[in-house]
Scaffold this motif. Structure first.
Motif, PDB file in Angstrom:
ATOM      1  N   GLN A 118      -6.420 -67.305 -99.528  1.00  0.00           N
ATOM      2  CA  GLN A 118      -7.412 -67.728 -98.418  1.00  0.00           C
ATOM      3  C   GLN A 118      -8.651 -66.611 -98.696  1.00  0.00           C
ATOM      4  N   SER A 119      -9.716 -67.091 -98.669  1.00  0.00           N
ATOM      5  CA  SER A 119     -11.166 -66.136 -98.506  1.00  0.00           C
ATOM      6  C   SER A 119     -11.762 -66.645 -97.038  1.00  0.00           C
ATOM      7  N   ILE A 120     -12.643 -65.880 -96.776  1.00  0.00           N
ATOM      8  CA  ILE A 120     -13.480 -66.225 -95.641  1.00  0.00           C
ATOM      9  C   ILE A 120     -14.867 -66.414 -96.155  1.00  0.00           C
ATOM     10  N   PHE A 121     -15.308 -67.869 -95.573  1.00  0.00           N
ATOM     11  CA  PHE A 121     -16.696 -68.321 -96.071  1.00  0.00           C
ATOM     12  C   PHE A 121     -17.413 -68.666 -94.912  1.00  0.00           C
ATOM     13  N   PHE A 122     -18.876 -68.482 -95.244  1.00  0.00           N
ATOM     14  CA  PHE A 122     -20.059 -68.722 -94.289  1.00  0.00           C
ATOM     15  C   PHE A 122     -20.515 -69.922 -95.159  1.00  0.00           C
ATOM     16  N   ILE A 123     -20.740 -71.008 -94.389  1.00  0.00           N
ATOM     17  CA  ILE A 123     -21.063 -72.353 -94.731  1.00  0.00           C
ATOM     18  C   ILE A 123     -22.768 -72.877 -94.345  1.00  0.00           C
ATOM     19  N   GLU A 124     -23.564 -72.491 -94.997  1.00  0.00           N
ATOM     20  CA  GLU A 124     -24.829 -72.838 -94.717  1.00  0.00           C
ATOM     21  C   GLU A 124     -25.107 -74.442 -94.902  1.00  0.00           C
ATOM     22  N   LEU A 125     -25.652 -75.104 -93.916  1.00  0.00           N
ATOM     23  CA  LEU A 125     -25.838 -76.408 -94.320  1.00  0.00           C
ATOM     24  C   LEU A 125     -27.291 -76.824 -94.006  1.00  0.00           C
ATOM     25  N   ASP A 126     -28.184 -75.925 -93.695  1.00  0.00           N
ATOM     26  CA  ASP A 126     -29.537 -76.190 -93.467  1.00  0.00           C
ATOM     27  C   ASP A 126     -30.222 -74.822 -93.951  1.00  0.00           C
ATOM     28  N   GLY A 127     -30.351 -74.491 -95.257  1.00  0.00           N
ATOM     29  CA  GLY A 127     -30.890 -73.230 -95.571  1.00  0.00           C
ATOM     30  C   GLY A 127     -32.022 -73.850 -96.363  1.00  0.00           C
ATOM     31  N   PRO A 128     -32.725 -73.024 -97.231  1.00  0.00           N
ATOM     32  CA  PRO A 128     -32.463 -71.636 -97.122  1.00  0.00           C
ATOM     33  C   PRO A 128     -32.857 -70.831 -95.606  1.00  0.00           C
ATOM     34  N   ARG A 129     -32.535 -70.114 -95.204  1.00  0.00           N
ATOM     35  CA  ARG A 129     -32.800 -69.233 -94.124  1.00  0.00           C
ATOM     36  C   ARG A 129     -32.682 -67.770 -94.347  1.00  0.00           C
ATOM     37  N   ASP A 130     -33.682 -67.021 -93.598  1.00  0.00           N
ATOM     38  CA  ASP A 130     -34.208 -65.525 -93.976  1.00  0.00           C
ATOM     39  C   ASP A 130     -33.077 -64.743 -92.985  1.00  0.00           C
ATOM     40  N   GLU A 131     -32.357 -65.347 -91.940  1.00  0.00           N
ATOM     41  CA  GLU A 131     -31.424 -64.508 -91.186  1.00  0.00           C
ATOM     42  C   GLU A 131     -30.468 -65.512 -90.426  1.00  0.00           C
ATOM     43  N   ARG A 132     -29.313 -65.327 -90.766  1.00  0.00           N
ATOM     44  CA  ARG A 132     -28.248 -66.106 -89.914  1.00  0.00           C
ATOM     45  C   ARG A 132     -27.201 -64.776 -89.275  1.00  0.00           C
ATOM     46  N   HIS A 133     -26.495 -65.189 -88.497  1.00  0.00           N
ATOM     47  CA  HIS A 133     -25.533 -64.289 -87.862  1.00  0.00           C
ATOM     48  C   HIS A 133     -24.356 -64.912 -87.705  1.00  0.00           C
ATOM     49  N   LEU A 134     -23.193 -64.208 -88.032  1.00  0.00           N
ATOM     50  CA  LEU A 134     -21.826 -64.199 -87.941  1.00  0.00           C
ATOM     51  C   LEU A 134     -21.307 -63.325 -87.076  1.00  0.00           C
ATOM     52  N   LEU A 135     -20.930 -63.702 -85.864  1.00  0.00           N
ATOM     53  CA  LEU A 135     -20.492 -62.785 -84.969  1.00  0.00           C
ATOM     54  C   LEU A 135     -18.872 -62.538 -85.034  1.00  0.00           C
ATOM     55  N   MET A 136     -18.477 -61.076 -85.091  1.00  0.00           N
ATOM     56  CA  MET A 136     -17.087 -60.724 -85.424  1.00  0.00           C
ATOM     57  C   MET A 136     -16.753 -60.166 -84.187  1.00  0.00           C
ATOM     58  N   GLN A 137     -15.539 -60.511 -83.309  1.00  0.00           N
ATOM     59  CA  GLN A 137     -14.960 -60.042 -82.219  1.00  0.00           C
ATOM     60  C   GLN A 137     -13.466 -59.435 -82.619  1.00  0.00           C
ATOM     61  N   VAL A 138     -13.085 -58.232 -82.449  1.00  0.00           N
ATOM     62  CA  VAL A 138     -11.792 -57.708 -82.621  1.00  0.00           C
ATOM     63  C   VAL A 138     -11.052 -57.305 -81.466  1.00  0.00           C
ATOM     64  N   ASN A 139      -9.965 -57.669 -81.155  1.00  0.00           N
ATOM     65  CA  ASN A 139      -8.947 -57.255 -80.314  1.00  0.00           C
ATOM     66  C   ASN A 139      -7.996 -56.743 -80.843  1.00  0.00           C
ATOM     67  N   GLY A 140      -7.191 -55.853 -79.867  1.00  0.00           N
ATOM     68  CA  GLY A 140      -5.851 -55.429 -80.388  1.00  0.00           C
ATOM     69  C   GLY A 140      -5.579 -53.954 -80.254  1.00  0.00           C
ATOM     70  N   GLU A 141      -4.373 -53.415 -80.840  1.00  0.00           N
ATOM     71  CA  GLU A 141      -4.156 -52.123 -80.559  1.00  0.00           C
ATOM     72  C   GLU A 141      -4.370 -51.016 -81.888  1.00  0.00           C
ATOM     73  N   ARG A 142      -4.758 -50.021 -81.582  1.00  0.00           N
ATOM     74  CA  ARG A 142      -5.187 -49.067 -82.562  1.00  0.00           C
ATOM     75  C   ARG A 142      -3.865 -48.091 -83.138  1.00  0.00           C
TER      76      ARG A 142
END
Length: 142
Positions: A118-142
């Motif tokens: 497995q790899s993590i992919f961002f899939i663009e379906l309406d490009g090209p785009r100068d700026e896209r965002h992917l939000l990353m939320q982490v939760n857990g214990e340190r």
């Protein structure tokens, strides 16, 4: 513990593009230092998505060919007759019906529990785009 969302900013170069973001996600995750928990990735776009799949050059080319054949961009879609933002992107929205805007990856012993292929992919379906965002939320214990 829930940590604030981080934004991974991407630039896309093709109308339909598959971008491997595994290293970027891993790098940000490592800096946070969570030992047990989960990472959620979310695309706030209606024509760009996130998925887990195998990173293999020929397979990625097959994926692109499949998406282009599945919903051809040059079809007469009602959405394209009077586009709100000037983009003829009905095909992008229709392809998006088959994808997900988010993925949640478990974390154990300080590592993302991705499968061996497995790899993590961002899939663009309406490009090209100068700026896209992917939000990353982490939760857990340190």
């Amino acid at each position: 513990m829930f940590l604030p969302c981080e934004s991974i900013v991407l630039r896309t170069a093709a109308p339909i593009e598959i971008i491997d973001i595994t290293a970027r996600v891993q790098e940000r995750f490592q800096r946070i230092g969570i030992i047990q928990g989960q990472v959620t990735l979310f695309s706030p776009h209606t024509t760009a998505f996130v998925c887990l799949n195998e990173k293999e050059q020929m397979l990625q080319r097959d994926m692109l060919d499949f998406l282009h054949r599945l919903v051809p961009a040059d079809t007469d879609f009602r959405h394209n007759r009077n586009p709100i933002d000037g983009r003829l992107n009905a095909h992008s929205h229709l392809l998006g019906l088959l994808m997900t805007a988010s993925q949640t990856i478990p974390v154990a012993d300080g590592a993302l529990l991705l499968g061996g292929w497995q790899s993590i992919f961002f899939i663009e379906l309406d490009g090209p785009r100068d700026e896209r965002h992917l939000l990353m939320q982490v939760n857990g214990e340190r």
